[in-house]
Design a protein around this motif. Sequence first.
Motif, PDB file in Angstrom:
ATOM      1  N   ASP A 119       0.846  -1.202   0.000  1.00  9.91           N
ATOM      2  CA  ASP A 119       0.000   0.000   0.000  1.00  9.91           C
ATOM      3  C   ASP A 119       0.878   1.247   0.000  1.00  9.91           C
ATOM      4  O   ASP A 119       0.521   2.254  -0.613  1.00  9.91           O
ATOM      5  CB  ASP A 119      -0.922   0.012   1.224  1.00  9.91           C
ATOM      6  CG  ASP A 119      -1.946  -1.113   1.184  1.00  9.91           C
ATOM      7  OD1 ASP A 119      -2.625  -1.244   0.144  1.00  9.91           O
ATOM      8  OD2 ASP A 119      -2.035  -1.860   2.164  1.00  9.91           O
ATOM      9  N   ALA A 120       2.015   1.181   0.697  1.00 15.21           N
ATOM     10  CA  ALA A 120       2.906   2.346   0.760  1.00 15.21           C
ATOM     11  C   ALA A 120       4.346   1.901   0.940  1.00 15.21           C
ATOM     12  O   ALA A 120       4.629   0.979   1.712  1.00 15.21           O
ATOM     13  CB  ALA A 120       2.504   3.270   1.901  1.00 15.21           C
ATOM     14  N   ILE A 121       5.230   2.549   0.208  1.00 19.97           N
ATOM     15  CA  ILE A 121       6.660   2.443   0.454  1.00 19.97           C
ATOM     16  C   ILE A 121       7.097   3.758   1.069  1.00 19.97           C
ATOM     17  O   ILE A 121       6.808   4.833   0.525  1.00 19.97           O
ATOM     18  CB  ILE A 121       7.444   2.189  -0.847  1.00 19.97           C
ATOM     19  CG1 ILE A 121       7.053   0.829  -1.450  1.00 19.97           C
ATOM     20  CG2 ILE A 121       8.948   2.248  -0.581  1.00 19.97           C
ATOM     21  CD1 ILE A 121       7.651   0.580  -2.818  1.00 19.97           C
ATOM     22  N   ILE A 122       7.754   3.693   2.212  1.00 16.92           N
ATOM     23  CA  ILE A 122       8.214   4.887   2.912  1.00 16.92           C
ATOM     24  C   ILE A 122       9.734   4.927   2.832  1.00 16.92           C
ATOM     25  O   ILE A 122      10.405   3.980   3.246  1.00 16.92           O
ATOM     26  CB  ILE A 122       7.746   4.902   4.380  1.00 16.92           C
ATOM     27  CG1 ILE A 122       6.216   4.895   4.442  1.00 16.92           C
ATOM     28  CG2 ILE A 122       8.308   6.112   5.117  1.00 16.92           C
ATOM     29  CD1 ILE A 122       5.644   4.796   5.855  1.00 16.92           C
ATOM     30  N   LEU A 123      10.262   6.008   2.300  1.00 14.09           N
ATOM     31  CA  LEU A 123      11.703   6.188   2.178  1.00 14.09           C
ATOM     32  C   LEU A 123      12.198   7.054   3.322  1.00 14.09           C
ATOM     33  O   LEU A 123      11.836   8.219   3.437  1.00 14.09           O
ATOM     34  CB  LEU A 123      12.055   6.849   0.838  1.00 14.09           C
ATOM     35  CG  LEU A 123      11.555   6.136  -0.428  1.00 14.09           C
ATOM     36  CD1 LEU A 123      11.996   6.916  -1.664  1.00 14.09           C
ATOM     37  CD2 LEU A 123      12.070   4.706  -0.480  1.00 14.09           C
ATOM     38  N   GLY A 124      13.013   6.470   4.183  1.00 13.44           N
ATOM     39  CA  GLY A 124      13.553   7.209   5.322  1.00 13.44           C
ATOM     40  C   GLY A 124      13.013   6.687   6.635  1.00 13.44           C
ATOM     41  O   GLY A 124      11.801   6.759   6.867  1.00 13.44           O
ATOM     42  N   ALA A 125      13.903   6.160   7.472  1.00 13.02           N
ATOM     43  CA  ALA A 125      13.488   5.611   8.767  1.00 13.02           C
ATOM     44  C   ALA A 125      13.975   6.496   9.901  1.00 13.02           C
ATOM     45  O   ALA A 125      14.595   6.043  10.861  1.00 13.02           O
ATOM     46  CB  ALA A 125      14.011   4.186   8.925  1.00 13.02           C
ATOM     47  N   GLY A 126      13.695   7.796   9.761  1.00 15.28           N
ATOM     48  CA  GLY A 126      13.913   8.729  10.855  1.00 15.28           C
ATOM     49  C   GLY A 126      12.628   8.894  11.633  1.00 15.28           C
ATOM     50  O   GLY A 126      11.744   8.038  11.605  1.00 15.28           O
ATOM     51  N   ALA A 127      12.491  10.021  12.329  1.00 17.46           N
ATOM     52  CA  ALA A 127      11.307  10.246  13.163  1.00 17.46           C
ATOM     53  C   ALA A 127      10.024  10.187  12.344  1.00 17.46           C
ATOM     54  O   ALA A 127       9.080   9.459  12.682  1.00 17.46           O
ATOM     55  CB  ALA A 127      11.436  11.597  13.862  1.00 17.46           C
ATOM     56  N   ALA A 128       9.952  10.943  11.248  1.00 18.16           N
ATOM     57  CA  ALA A 128       8.728  10.992  10.451  1.00 18.16           C
ATOM     58  C   ALA A 128       8.447   9.650   9.791  1.00 18.16           C
ATOM     59  O   ALA A 128       7.311   9.160   9.806  1.00 18.16           O
ATOM     60  CB  ALA A 128       8.827  12.102   9.405  1.00 18.16           C
ATOM     61  N   GLY A 129       9.476   9.038   9.187  1.00 15.28           N
ATOM     62  CA  GLY A 129       9.260   7.785   8.481  1.00 15.28           C
ATOM     63  C   GLY A 129       8.838   6.657   9.392  1.00 15.28           C
ATOM     64  O   GLY A 129       7.904   5.896   9.083  1.00 15.28           O
ATOM     65  N   LEU A 130       9.505   6.505  10.532  1.00 15.22           N
ATOM     66  CA  LEU A 130       9.146   5.452  11.483  1.00 15.22           C
ATOM     67  C   LEU A 130       7.733   5.636  12.017  1.00 15.22           C
ATOM     68  O   LEU A 130       6.956   4.672  12.110  1.00 15.22           O
ATOM     69  CB  LEU A 130      10.141   5.429  12.640  1.00 15.22           C
ATOM     70  CG  LEU A 130      11.490   4.770  12.377  1.00 15.22           C
ATOM     71  CD1 LEU A 130      12.475   5.119  13.489  1.00 15.22           C
ATOM     72  CD2 LEU A 130      11.341   3.253  12.266  1.00 15.22           C
ATOM     73  N   PHE A 131       7.394   6.868  12.383  1.00 15.76           N
ATOM     74  CA  PHE A 131       6.078   7.103  12.966  1.00 15.76           C
ATOM     75  C   PHE A 131       4.980   6.888  11.930  1.00 15.76           C
ATOM     76  O   PHE A 131       3.939   6.290  12.222  1.00 15.76           O
ATOM     77  CB  PHE A 131       6.007   8.521  13.540  1.00 15.76           C
ATOM     78  CG  PHE A 131       4.816   8.739  14.439  1.00 15.76           C
ATOM     79  CD1 PHE A 131       4.610   7.948  15.560  1.00 15.76           C
ATOM     80  CD2 PHE A 131       3.902   9.751  14.183  1.00 15.76           C
ATOM     81  CE1 PHE A 131       3.514   8.152  16.398  1.00 15.76           C
ATOM     82  CE2 PHE A 131       2.807   9.965  15.007  1.00 15.76           C
ATOM     83  CZ  PHE A 131       2.616   9.160  16.118  1.00 15.76           C
ATOM     84  N   CYS A 132       5.214   7.351  10.708  1.00 12.74           N
ATOM     85  CA  CYS A 132       4.227   7.153   9.653  1.00 12.74           C
ATOM     86  C   CYS A 132       4.034   5.664   9.368  1.00 12.74           C
ATOM     87  O   CYS A 132       2.901   5.187   9.224  1.00 12.74           O
ATOM     88  CB  CYS A 132       4.666   7.881   8.384  1.00 12.74           C
ATOM     89  SG  CYS A 132       3.468   7.816   7.035  1.00 12.74           S
ATOM     90  N   ALA A 133       5.142   4.930   9.292  1.00 10.99           N
ATOM     91  CA  ALA A 133       5.055   3.498   9.030  1.00 10.99           C
ATOM     92  C   ALA A 133       4.255   2.785  10.120  1.00 10.99           C
ATOM     93  O   ALA A 133       3.382   1.948   9.833  1.00 10.99           O
ATOM     94  CB  ALA A 133       6.458   2.904   8.937  1.00 10.99           C
ATOM     95  N   ALA A 134       4.546   3.106  11.377  1.00 14.15           N
ATOM     96  CA  ALA A 134       3.839   2.467  12.487  1.00 14.15           C
ATOM     97  C   ALA A 134       2.358   2.795  12.472  1.00 14.15           C
ATOM     98  O   ALA A 134       1.512   1.905  12.665  1.00 14.15           O
ATOM     99  CB  ALA A 134       4.475   2.905  13.807  1.00 14.15           C
ATOM    100  N   GLN A 135       2.031   4.068  12.236  1.00 16.07           N
ATOM    101  CA  GLN A 135       0.629   4.480  12.240  1.00 16.07           C
ATOM    102  C   GLN A 135      -0.135   3.880  11.061  1.00 16.07           C
ATOM    103  O   GLN A 135      -1.259   3.399  11.211  1.00 16.07           O
ATOM    104  CB  GLN A 135       0.541   6.005  12.188  1.00 16.07           C
ATOM    105  CG  GLN A 135       1.104   6.719  13.409  1.00 16.07           C
ATOM    106  CD  GLN A 135       0.176   6.636  14.611  1.00 16.07           C
ATOM    107  OE1 GLN A 135      -0.962   7.075  14.548  1.00 16.07           O
ATOM    108  NE2 GLN A 135       0.658   6.067  15.689  1.00 16.07           N
ATOM    109  N   ALA A 136       0.458   3.906   9.875  1.00 15.34           N
ATOM    110  CA  ALA A 136      -0.212   3.359   8.697  1.00 15.34           C
ATOM    111  C   ALA A 136      -0.352   1.847   8.812  1.00 15.34           C
ATOM    112  O   ALA A 136      -1.394   1.270   8.467  1.00 15.34           O
ATOM    113  CB  ALA A 136       0.560   3.740   7.437  1.00 15.34           C
ATOM    114  N   GLY A 137       0.703   1.193   9.303  1.00 15.67           N
ATOM    115  CA  GLY A 137       0.634  -0.250   9.481  1.00 15.67           C
ATOM    116  C   GLY A 137      -0.434  -0.653  10.470  1.00 15.67           C
ATOM    117  O   GLY A 137      -1.183  -1.612  10.258  1.00 15.67           O
TER     118      GLY A 137
END
Length: 444
Positions: A34-52
Amino acid sequence: MSLPPAGKDNSSLVEASGAGAPTQRGGSDPAWFDAIILGAGAAGLFCAAQAGAAGCRVLLIDHARRLAEKIRISGGGRCNFTNRELDTRAPQRHFISDNPNFCRSALSRFTPQHFVDLIERQGIAYHEKHKGQLFCDHRAQDIIEWLQAQCAAAGVQSWRPCTVLEIDTVTHQAQSGYGVRTSEGTAWASSLVVATGGLSIPKIGATDLGYRIARQFGVPLVAQRPGLVPLTFDAASWQPYVELAGLALPVEISVGAGRQRTAFLEDLLFTHRGLSGPAILQISNYWQAGMPLVIDLLPGQDVPALLLEAKQTSRKLLVNVLADHLPVRLAQALAGEDVLWQRAIDQVPDKALARLAERIQHWQLTPSGTEGYAKAEVTLGGVDTRALSSRSMECTQQPGLYFIGEVVDVTGWLGGYNFQWAWASAHACAEALAVQRVAATAAS
């Protein structure tokens, strides 16, 4: 990392059923997320966790071996993760952007208290410092480990360390999206989220990847420059103050005049090359080359009255009177070879005392530059917010492409505001991804 140059035809990266198509990690056919997130900093990690957690199939990609280094080193290793003084009615007051009202939507919908509630439920201990700044009690790693755990619990897949080689639009089974070819293989997704951060602190992995992706898809950029950064002076003009390195004191510092004046009441730190400390980091976001700094070395005090009173009651040398109120080394450096400072204060004319008071409360210095991205905490400028939806962070002219966090032209004050922008913009994006996931499921 190499990406297609700006203006490249955005045709399919690979055909879904084509012979010899690149494969994902593990050697199977390319995966559709559904989504590929580039960057595992604060924004990327939080977005990944919330979307997942909302049911999205998420792939998180990052080139670094160590996860979320900027979180780890922030706040002296304790991560100043938000600020309670953010005004949710006018959150843009603490942020800088060419489009200043853009950040209002995300910041008012995901507030510092929302983030505090999350970490309290996880038992992460924290405390409040100066001006609403919240820090972990123990270490910044607490935040990183919590974000990692949230991603794992939400089923987020992670490719790391992983180099992005090419990005393009794809069509798979009548569904449009993005193909990302990497050193670990290829993955496809309905949405691509760019959370790659800015240019600050290259030694921990900062790159211009996010800006290159924006250019590739015709997304406009606001010119970038170092932010929250120490200021420097040419060697000759700074020579009288080199020996003050390490000295700190509270000041009011400002740039501009009239309605354009910006001022902060913070601590100033002298360095071998110039000035640093919270006062300088704050004002650096507003400073432009050639602009003088105006520094009040005794903020909140009536210096003319103080000197006139001392003239009536003291026979101390003028420099020693000032040393009663300023650090001794600073008073001596300001005095230099001025013989007036070596006279007894009761022998100094009132007009001379008035000029001295003006200098102390309006000390003007013009920096020659900054310490650059190597010492900058953030990057000013970035993806032009006029090209994004303030509700979702999605590009208005490029469906399915999102930009969040520092890569966007939204920069906060010192003191946890930039992390709050990371959380808020990531949350807004994750909500949009969840809605898109539900719509796609319903359509199928």
